[in-house]
Design an enzyme around this catalytic site. Structure first.
Site, PDB file in Angstrom:
ATOM      1  CG  ASP A  11      -2.826  11.193  11.720  1.00 22.19           C
ATOM      2  OD1 ASP A  11      -3.709  12.034  11.480  1.00 22.19           O
ATOM      3  OD2 ASP A  11      -2.506  10.847  12.867  1.00 22.19           O
ATOM      4  CG  ASP A 130      -2.744  19.557  17.015  1.00 25.90           C
ATOM      5  OD1 ASP A 130      -3.753  18.820  16.942  1.00 25.90           O
ATOM      6  OD2 ASP A 130      -1.958  19.727  16.066  1.00 25.90           O
TER       7      ASP A 130
END
Length: 252
Positions: A11, A130
């Site tokens: 990330d 997600d």
């Protein structure tokens, strides 16, 4: 039999690798180019680089960083974050990315998946979802890095995405993300068994046993993790040797 894949995820925020828990409380985990090169050397099958603030801050994923990464690694890598057009993808692929990942932009404009698959091929398009299990027992889709809940069910959106041309699903359980308590077996299993494309499980990997469980119990094609690799809690060669001994086909 197809080999299962281990995929470290990096990330990226402001050019650095970061890691949080349940999508918040970020801490620095190092230089993404150096980490990526290290993982490639250690036997990672693929890498995923997600510019986690790109969609929120409405700026484009850094193609310069992608170019740098491409010059330092020799395994396939996927790039996501802030991608909303065919042109965005063309720039990333020209700079060395192998696949791209779309999430919020694809949900808001599902035709984007069709357009990308038509232009670059389904094998290049990863639909990232997600998802969070709510009190009613259903898994819902969340957008904008987990900040915005929708009324769409995870399986329904995944199915539509595949019908539109997504060649792979990257499924992140927000309930499990960063907890190291194990992956989300139930929703991963459903997608793996009912969809005709590979499913990458993400969120919750904390032990070697968790990886065995997601492969054997949920039939995931790949497992993605971040902090356990970044902070050297589990070494990729050790993990692959362990899984191989459990009868899971790995590329050693």
């Amino acid at each position: 039999m197809l080999t299962k894949r281990i995929i470290p995820c990096l990330d990226i925020k402001d050019g650095r690798t970061v890691k949080g828990t349940n999508f918040v409380n970020l801490r620095d985990a190092g230089d993404p180019v150096e980490l990526g090169a290290l993982y490639a050397k250690k036997g990672a099958d693929e890498l995923v680089f997600l510019d986690i603030t790109a969609t929120v801050e409405k700026r484009k994923t850094l193609s310069e960083l992608v170019n740098k990464i491409a010059h330092h690694i020799n395994i396939p890598f996927t790039v996501g974050g802030g991608i909303s057009s065919v042109e965005d993808v063309r720039v990333l692929l020209q700079n060395g990315a192998d696949k791209i990942s779309v999430n919020t932009s694809a949900f808001k404009n599902p035709q984007l998946i069709n357009d990308l698959a038509k232009e670059f091929g389904s094998q290049c398009v990863v639909l990232a979802i997600d998802t969070k299990k709510e009190e009613d027992g259903e898994w819902y889709v969340y957008l904008n890095g987990g900040r915005t809940k929708t009324e769409s069910k995870c399986f329904d959106w995944a199915k539509e995405g595949v019908e539109r041309g997504a060649g792979e699903i990257l499924l992140t359980s927000m309930n499990h993300d960063g907890t190291k308590q194990g992956f989300a077996i139930d929703i991963t299993k459903r997608l793996s068994e009912e969809l005709p494309v590979p499913v990458i499980a993400s969120g919750g990997g904390g032990s070697m046993q968790h990886f065995e469980d997601i492969f054997n119990q949920a039939n995931a094609d790949a497992a993605l993790a971040a902090s356990i690799f970044h902070f050297k809690e589990i070494a990729i060669p050790d993990l692959k040797n362990f899984l191989n001994k459990q009868g899971i086909t790995m590329r050693l």
